[in-house]
Design an enzyme around this catalytic site. Sequence first.
Site, mmCIF file in Angstrom:
data_model
loop_
_atom_site.group_PDB
_atom_site.id
_atom_site.type_symbol
_atom_site.label_atom_id
_atom_site.label_comp_id
_atom_site.label_asym_id
_atom_site.label_seq_id
_atom_site.Cartn_x
_atom_site.Cartn_y
_atom_site.Cartn_z
ATOM 1 N N SER A 152 0.856 -1.185 0.000
ATOM 2 C CA SER A 152 0.000 0.000 0.000
ATOM 3 C C SER A 152 0.889 1.231 0.000
ATOM 4 C CB SER A 152 -0.886 0.000 1.256
ATOM 5 O OG SER A 152 -1.534 1.243 1.447
ATOM 6 N N LYS A 191 2.090 -3.271 6.155
ATOM 7 C CA LYS A 191 2.296 -3.077 4.720
ATOM 8 C C LYS A 191 3.741 -2.696 4.403
ATOM 9 C CE LYS A 191 -1.605 -4.432 3.384
ATOM 10 N NZ LYS A 191 -1.681 -5.679 2.570
ATOM 11 N N TYR A 247 -1.691 -1.436 10.599
ATOM 12 C CA TYR A 247 -1.874 -1.673 9.165
ATOM 13 C C TYR A 247 -0.689 -1.127 8.366
ATOM 14 C CZ TYR A 247 -3.681 -1.320 4.432
ATOM 15 O OH TYR A 247 -3.817 -1.418 3.073
#
Length: 276
Positions: free
Chosen positions: A159, A176, A172
């Site tokens: 991401s 990533k 998160y």
Amino acid sequence: MGLPASTIHYDGSSMANTQDFNGKWALVTGASAGIGAALARELARHGAKIILTARRLDRLQALASELEAKGTEVRIVTADLNDPAAPQQIYDATVGAGLVVDILINNAGLGQFGAFHESPVEQELSQVRVNCEAMVRLSRLFVPHMVERGRGWVLVLASTASFQPLPYFATYAASKAFDRFFALGLAAEVARFGVKVTVLCPGPTDSEFFDVSRAAVFKGGGTQPAPDVARLAIAALARGQRMIIPNFSGWFTAFMVRFLPVGLITYFVERGARLA
């Protein structure tokens, strides 16, 4: 200093030999919606045979019917990658059943917006298990066979969140970053064996992710259609590009954070996210 020019291309056909995917089995995790479903459709468009895996059987069956109606051979494996046993179950249901999986799409992922000190610990750990542990386990199961055959393709979904810490999205973004560095390191290892590894770093994409993760604050100026992300990603995978940022705003963000102090970035992100 800046991102290498090879990290982003908008011409999906440039030097991409997607004909190599024709007739090959591709395993797509998190295939029930969003980018995962779009990646499965794009691979099928280039002649790949598709193994769909996710938790929601009804959605997998609907996508399988859609692809089969267009002539694609499809298998379904239901699995929850939050379960440490799931990668082995997927492997047993595919390679263990005699399928030669040449394309591994590590797309499945979880995210959850909110204050870390208030979120359930299991919610945080699930992100690590699915985004990191399951991806490593699946890669470790399938990549050795690719090395032995002297061919293979691995796509890892990271991401633009992987380029900077994100308050209220801390686990998160960190997971990533792990995915991105893992993919780039693995790409360098296995290139001499004919195995191509690409890390996909999309920005906000038109999918259910932001509704599920409650992270609409990070949508910014809009979202990119999932089919566009998939088209660019599969073309990058075909040509052996090691990282693809599929839109200019994402590339610009990734470029600019290299020159800004991390403390300044996190200060403004924290204020903006908290006030939103």
